[in-house]
Write an enzyme that holds these catalytic residues in place. Structure first.
Site, mmCIF file in Angstrom:
data_model
loop_
_atom_site.group_PDB
_atom_site.id
_atom_site.type_symbol
_atom_site.label_atom_id
_atom_site.label_comp_id
_atom_site.label_asym_id
_atom_site.label_seq_id
_atom_site.Cartn_x
_atom_site.Cartn_y
_atom_site.Cartn_z
ATOM 1 N N ASP A 125 0.839 -1.212 0.000
ATOM 2 C CA ASP A 125 0.000 0.000 0.000
ATOM 3 C C ASP A 125 0.867 1.252 0.000
ATOM 4 O O ASP A 125 2.078 1.178 0.190
ATOM 5 C CB ASP A 125 -0.979 -0.006 1.199
ATOM 6 N N ASN A 182 -7.536 -1.421 14.417
ATOM 7 C CA ASN A 182 -8.957 -1.562 14.055
ATOM 8 C C ASN A 182 -9.228 -2.807 13.215
ATOM 9 O O ASN A 182 -10.308 -2.950 12.658
ATOM 10 C CB ASN A 182 -9.450 -0.299 13.316
ATOM 11 N N HIS A 203 -7.663 -3.653 10.454
ATOM 12 C CA HIS A 203 -7.401 -3.549 9.005
ATOM 13 C C HIS A 203 -6.164 -4.350 8.610
ATOM 14 O O HIS A 203 -5.289 -4.624 9.435
ATOM 15 C CB HIS A 203 -7.311 -2.084 8.549
ATOM 16 N N GLU A 251 -9.758 -0.760 5.178
ATOM 17 C CA GLU A 251 -10.331 -0.319 6.447
ATOM 18 C C GLU A 251 -11.677 -1.002 6.715
ATOM 19 O O GLU A 251 -12.369 -1.422 5.770
ATOM 20 C CB GLU A 251 -10.569 1.194 6.378
HETATM 21 P P1 PGA Z 1 2.071 -1.011 12.639
HETATM 22 O O1 PGA Z 1 0.897 -0.858 11.600
HETATM 23 O O2 PGA Z 1 2.908 -2.139 12.164
HETATM 24 O O3 PGA Z 1 2.819 0.287 12.610
HETATM 25 O O4 PGA Z 1 1.459 -1.302 13.976
HETATM 26 C C1 PGA Z 1 0.205 -1.999 11.182
HETATM 27 C C2 PGA Z 1 -0.970 -1.620 10.336
HETATM 28 O O5 PGA Z 1 -1.547 -0.541 10.538
HETATM 29 O O6 PGA Z 1 -1.344 -2.409 9.460
#
Ligand code: PGA
Length: 242
Positions: A66, A135, A137, A142
């Site tokens: 992404d 959350n 995702h 999302e």
């Molecule tokens: P993080 O993010 O590895 O910084 O916790 C993970 C994500 O949001 O998919």
């Protein structure tokens, strides 16, 4: 989904790196798609150590999971920059083997159409590395009533903007849109590793594991259906105890 519970972040990173290493040893021309964020940094550092010890990554093809829309690739907050710093340069992946998202808002639609085709043209993703958001995702898919199947433009939720603002000087600077692989694109990966560490991820992991439905409000729940998905989770994320 196979669940591997490990002691801590270092063990998680080691287990994840070992899976990737054995794939690359078996298939030197494997196609890998890399997540960003804080979670896989340890895994990437371990891959870099394997490379220093002689493992050759020059045959692999590397895709972006992404990217924020509107940040140029040389912006330190962009995922292009992150992957260059933490994966592509340390592993010495040839430039022509790297497929990045185009973050130019003007070119979003055309890019999205071409990206899935490029993945297919390279033979499909052999290994998809994923983190999980607080959350639930995965990538920038999302929680929503409907999840996009194909790669394309997505709008970030307020939660994600807030959580990701820790990497930016100011929350105002966090882009509101991103390019993300779609569910079908992720799902077509032959192997998926989902990584989670720290108490911050406990609620997402519990919700994912306790949930008995395929729930687009928990995008990671679709991974329960995948034939070869391994969740590597540390004790803090699994139990909720430091
Ligand atoms: P993080 O993010 O590895 O910084 O916790 C993970 C994500 O949001 O998919």
């Amino acid at each position: 989904m196979k669940i591997v519970i490990v002691k801590d972040y270092d063990e998680m990173s080691k287990a994840a790196a070992e899976l990737a290493v054995s794939l690359v040893q078996d298939k030197p021309h494997a196609v890998l798609s890399f997540a960003t964020g804080s979670t896989p940094l340890g895994m990437y550092a371990k891959l870099a150590s394997h490379h220093k010890m002689g493992l050759d990554f020059s045959g692999i093809k590397a895709f972006h999971l992404d990217e924020y829309i509107g940040l140029s690739p040389d912006d330190p907050m962009s995922y292009s920059y992150y992957l260059d710093e933490n994966v592509f340069t340390p592993l010495e992946i040839p430039k022509e083997h790297i497929f990045v998202h185009n973050s130019d808002p003007e070119q979003v639609e055309q890019h999205a159409r071409e990206y899935d085709r490029k993945i297919e043209a390279e033979g499909g993703i052999d290994l998809q590395v994923l983190g999980i958001g607080e959350n639930g995702h995965i990538a920038f898919l999302e929680p929503a009533d409907r999840l996009p199947l194909e790669t394309g433009l997505v709008e970030l939720t307020k939660d994600t903007i807030e959580v990701n603002s820790r990497f930016f000087e100011d929350e105002e600077l966090v882009p509101h849109y991103a390019m993300s692989l779609g569910v079908r694109t992720i799902f077509r990966a032959r192997k998926i590793i989902l990584l989670a560490n720290g108490v911050r991820k406990h609620d997402a992991i519990r919700t994912l594991l306790d949930n008995k439905h395929l729930d687009p409000r928990i995008p990671a729940s679709c991974l329960q259906l995948h034939a070869d998905c391994t969740l590597i989770v540390d004790e803090a994320a699994y139990t909720g105890q430091e």
